[in-house]
Design a protein around this motif. Structure first.
Motif, mmCIF file in Angstrom:
data_model
loop_
_atom_site.group_PDB
_atom_site.id
_atom_site.type_symbol
_atom_site.label_atom_id
_atom_site.label_comp_id
_atom_site.label_asym_id
_atom_site.label_seq_id
_atom_site.Cartn_x
_atom_site.Cartn_y
_atom_site.Cartn_z
ATOM 1 N N ASP A 10 0.866 -1.178 0.000
ATOM 2 C CA ASP A 10 0.000 0.000 0.000
ATOM 3 C C ASP A 10 0.900 1.224 0.000
ATOM 4 O O ASP A 10 1.739 1.384 0.885
ATOM 5 N N LEU A 11 0.727 2.081 -1.001
ATOM 6 C CA LEU A 11 1.540 3.287 -1.137
ATOM 7 C C LEU A 11 0.625 4.496 -0.998
ATOM 8 O O LEU A 11 -0.310 4.659 -1.784
ATOM 9 N N TYR A 12 0.862 5.327 0.015
ATOM 10 C CA TYR A 12 0.062 6.520 0.264
ATOM 11 C C TYR A 12 0.849 7.750 -0.183
ATOM 12 O O TYR A 12 1.983 7.948 0.244
ATOM 13 N N LEU A 13 0.229 8.562 -1.047
ATOM 14 C CA LEU A 13 0.877 9.759 -1.572
ATOM 15 C C LEU A 13 0.042 10.993 -1.239
ATOM 16 O O LEU A 13 -1.187 10.933 -1.223
ATOM 17 N N ASP A 16 -0.685 16.610 -3.646
ATOM 18 C CA ASP A 16 0.037 17.534 -4.523
ATOM 19 C C ASP A 16 1.157 16.853 -5.316
ATOM 20 O O ASP A 16 2.056 17.512 -5.818
ATOM 21 N N VAL A 17 1.101 15.536 -5.456
ATOM 22 C CA VAL A 17 2.128 14.788 -6.173
ATOM 23 C C VAL A 17 1.485 14.034 -7.335
ATOM 24 O O VAL A 17 0.474 13.359 -7.165
ATOM 25 N N ASN A 18 2.058 14.169 -8.524
ATOM 26 C CA ASN A 18 1.638 13.369 -9.670
ATOM 27 C C ASN A 18 2.426 12.072 -9.687
ATOM 28 O O ASN A 18 3.526 12.002 -9.143
ATOM 29 N N ILE A 19 1.871 11.048 -10.331
ATOM 30 C CA ILE A 19 2.563 9.769 -10.416
ATOM 31 C C ILE A 19 2.488 9.242 -11.839
ATOM 32 O O ILE A 19 1.452 9.379 -12.501
ATOM 33 N N GLN A 20 3.592 8.704 -12.308
ATOM 34 C CA GLN A 20 3.646 8.043 -13.604
ATOM 35 C C GLN A 20 4.102 6.613 -13.350
ATOM 36 O O GLN A 20 5.110 6.395 -12.682
ATOM 37 N N ILE A 21 3.340 5.647 -13.882
ATOM 38 C CA ILE A 21 3.556 4.244 -13.560
ATOM 39 C C ILE A 21 3.953 3.471 -14.803
ATOM 40 O O ILE A 21 3.321 3.597 -15.849
ATOM 41 N N GLY A 29 -1.116 -6.793 -10.159
ATOM 42 C CA GLY A 29 -1.225 -5.512 -10.838
ATOM 43 C C GLY A 29 -1.106 -4.323 -9.918
ATOM 44 O O GLY A 29 -0.929 -4.454 -8.718
ATOM 45 N N VAL A 30 -1.226 -3.146 -10.526
ATOM 46 C CA VAL A 30 -1.150 -1.872 -9.819
ATOM 47 C C VAL A 30 -2.515 -1.213 -9.894
ATOM 48 O O VAL A 30 -3.088 -1.083 -10.974
ATOM 49 N N ASP A 31 -3.068 -0.823 -8.730
ATOM 50 C CA ASP A 31 -4.357 -0.132 -8.656
ATOM 51 C C ASP A 31 -4.136 1.303 -8.201
ATOM 52 O O ASP A 31 -3.495 1.551 -7.183
ATOM 53 N N LEU A 32 -4.683 2.232 -8.959
ATOM 54 C CA LEU A 32 -4.590 3.647 -8.640
ATOM 55 C C LEU A 32 -5.971 4.102 -8.190
ATOM 56 O O LEU A 32 -6.887 4.200 -8.992
ATOM 57 N N HIS A 33 -6.137 4.345 -6.889
ATOM 58 C CA HIS A 33 -7.439 4.646 -6.296
ATOM 59 C C HIS A 33 -7.718 6.144 -6.234
ATOM 60 O O HIS A 33 -7.024 6.876 -5.535
ATOM 61 N N LYS A 34 -8.705 6.601 -6.989
ATOM 62 C CA LYS A 34 -9.233 7.965 -6.905
ATOM 63 C C LYS A 34 -8.163 9.054 -6.879
ATOM 64 O O LYS A 34 -8.191 9.947 -6.061
ATOM 65 N N ARG A 35 -7.191 8.963 -7.739
ATOM 66 C CA ARG A 35 -6.172 10.012 -7.854
ATOM 67 C C ARG A 35 -6.258 10.595 -9.239
ATOM 68 O O ARG A 35 -6.443 9.884 -10.204
ATOM 69 N N GLU A 36 -6.109 11.884 -9.332
ATOM 70 C CA GLU A 36 -6.066 12.563 -10.620
ATOM 71 C C GLU A 36 -4.766 13.347 -10.699
ATOM 72 O O GLU A 36 -4.426 14.090 -9.793
ATOM 73 N N PHE A 53 1.933 -12.426 -8.660
ATOM 74 C CA PHE A 53 0.983 -12.948 -7.674
ATOM 75 C C PHE A 53 0.779 -11.964 -6.520
ATOM 76 O O PHE A 53 0.563 -12.363 -5.385
ATOM 77 N N GLY A 54 0.869 -10.685 -6.776
ATOM 78 C CA GLY A 54 0.671 -9.682 -5.740
ATOM 79 C C GLY A 54 0.266 -8.371 -6.383
ATOM 80 O O GLY A 54 0.049 -8.304 -7.578
ATOM 81 N N GLY A 55 0.140 -7.345 -5.567
ATOM 82 C CA GLY A 55 -0.301 -6.082 -6.131
ATOM 83 C C GLY A 55 0.192 -4.886 -5.363
ATOM 84 O O GLY A 55 0.694 -4.994 -4.253
ATOM 85 N N ILE A 56 0.015 -3.723 -5.987
ATOM 86 C CA ILE A 56 0.364 -2.443 -5.383
ATOM 87 C C ILE A 56 -0.878 -1.569 -5.414
ATOM 88 O O ILE A 56 -1.497 -1.404 -6.476
ATOM 89 N N ASN A 57 -1.274 -1.057 -4.267
ATOM 90 C CA ASN A 57 -2.406 -0.137 -4.155
ATOM 91 C C ASN A 57 -1.865 1.257 -3.886
ATOM 92 O O ASN A 57 -1.144 1.475 -2.913
ATOM 93 N N ILE A 58 -2.226 2.208 -4.751
ATOM 94 C CA ILE A 58 -1.783 3.590 -4.579
ATOM 95 C C ILE A 58 -2.988 4.410 -4.166
ATOM 96 O O ILE A 58 -3.988 4.447 -4.871
#
Length: 59
Positions: A10-13, A16-21, A29-36, A53-58
């Motif tokens: 779980d990655l909390y940002l 005021d930070v943009n992210i490029q994946i 997989g990678v899940d990007l939750h409600k970020r613009e 077999f795992g994931g990243i939640n941002i």
């Protein structure tokens, strides 16, 4: 770089930070939750992810 194998991250940002994946996934997989990404933000995080077999939640 974040790598997952049979687990997750779980990655909390701040807002005021943009992210490029860039990710390579196998049954995970990678899940990007409600970020613009906003144009006026000057801070950018470049994430290179590998998920097996795992994931990243941002949040």
């Amino acid at each position: 770089m974040i790598s997952t194998l049979f687990g997750g991250v779980d990655l909390y940002l701040p807002d005021d930070v943009n992210i490029q994946i860039q990710s390579s996934n196998f049954l995970g997989g990678v899940d990007l939750h409600k970020r613009e990404n906003k144009i006026e933000n000057t801070k950018v995080i470049y994430l290179n992810a590998r998920c097996i077999f795992g994931g990243i939640n941002i949040k």
